[in-house]
Design an enzyme around this catalytic site. Structure first.
Site: not given
Length: 262
Positions: A72-73, A87, A104, A145, A148, A174
């Site tokens: 997950e980004i 999450s 992150d 995520d 964006h 998003d």
């Protein structure tokens, strides 16, 4: 030696966070693997603020028991090292055999635990992404995520999707920022392929590239490997496979009167 107040405050906050997370894990163990309920327990905005988890449930339910690698980004929580990770803990509870990875731009290693590993770096730093990929080895699910920002989303997809395992799923969340100027989007030209949604909508044509009446058309890597795209409110699922298998089947099994006009 007297402990500074700032350290006391930190340790108190850290302990409180760990206790809360342990309670969440205990509650999650009693409800099975309903993503909507797990999202509420772990307080991720993938349900409530957004309604992503019903779509995730649809696409992930057949692989929830597999031993997979998920990246997950974006960890969440901005600069606060103790904030975010909601999450990631939800995915860990849902995919009982999966290894969960995340990246992150801020240091989020406080959220690491068994089966959760976090790397610090930018989603558009390709050298960093290469290091992450080498550490992980292979990827079955990628979820963007992150920032964006339109340019970031497209560049990250173009670099990481080819690295995804065949049969893998790439998710972009998003996607409403496709319309928002603050994120490099626009509501004025809905066909501008530098924006998220027009870019991915254009990839849908590649699902049928074998049917193009374009002399000497050279198929792209996305033409050849994207097997389906699924658009929902503010999110997209992109499946990876091998369209050459489909192409060879059509060529070898098509009847003389089927297909291209003569």
């Amino acid at each position: 030696m007297k402990i500074p107040k700032s350290l006391k405050k930190y340790f108190k906050s850290h302990t409180k966070t760990r206790v809360k997370q342990n309670i969440q894990r205990l509650r999650a163990s009693f409800i099975g693997r309903d993503l909507n309920k797990l999202a509420q327990i772990f307080k991720t905005d993938k349900y409530g603020i957004h309604f992503y988890t019903p779509n995730y449930q649809t696409h992930f339910k057949s692989i929830k028991n597999r031993k997979i690698n998920l990246l997950e980004i974006g960890v969440g929580g901005y600069k606060n090292p103790l904030s975010g990770g909601n999450s990631l803990r939800m995915w860990k509870a849902y995919f009982s055999k999966a290894n969960i990875f995340a990246i992150d731009i801020y240091d989020k290693q406080k959220h690491e635990e068994n089966r959760i590993t976090i790397f610090k770096g930018s989603q558009v730093d390709y050298s960093f992404l290469d290091t992450v990929f080498k550490n992980i080895g292979s990827l079955d699910i990628i979820i963007d995520d992150g920032s964006h920002i339109n340019e970031h989303v497209i560049k990250t997809f173009e670099y990481l999707f080819p690295k995804l395992n065949n049969g893998g799923i790439y998710v972009v969340e998003d996607t409403q920022t496709s319309y928002w100027p603050d994120y490099g989007g626009s509501s004025l030209d809905l066909n501008d392929k530098t924006k998220i949604l027009p870019y991915f909508k254009a990839l849908a044509d590649g699902l049928n590239y074998q049917e193009f009446l374009i002399p000497n058309y050279k198929a792209t890597v996305f033409d050849k490997t994207i097997t389906s795209l699924h658009f929902y409110n503010n999110m997209i699922f992109i499946y990876k496979g091998d369209n050459n298998i489909k192409s060879n089947y059509l060529i070898n099994n098509r009847k003389p009167n089927e297909g291209r006009k003569k």
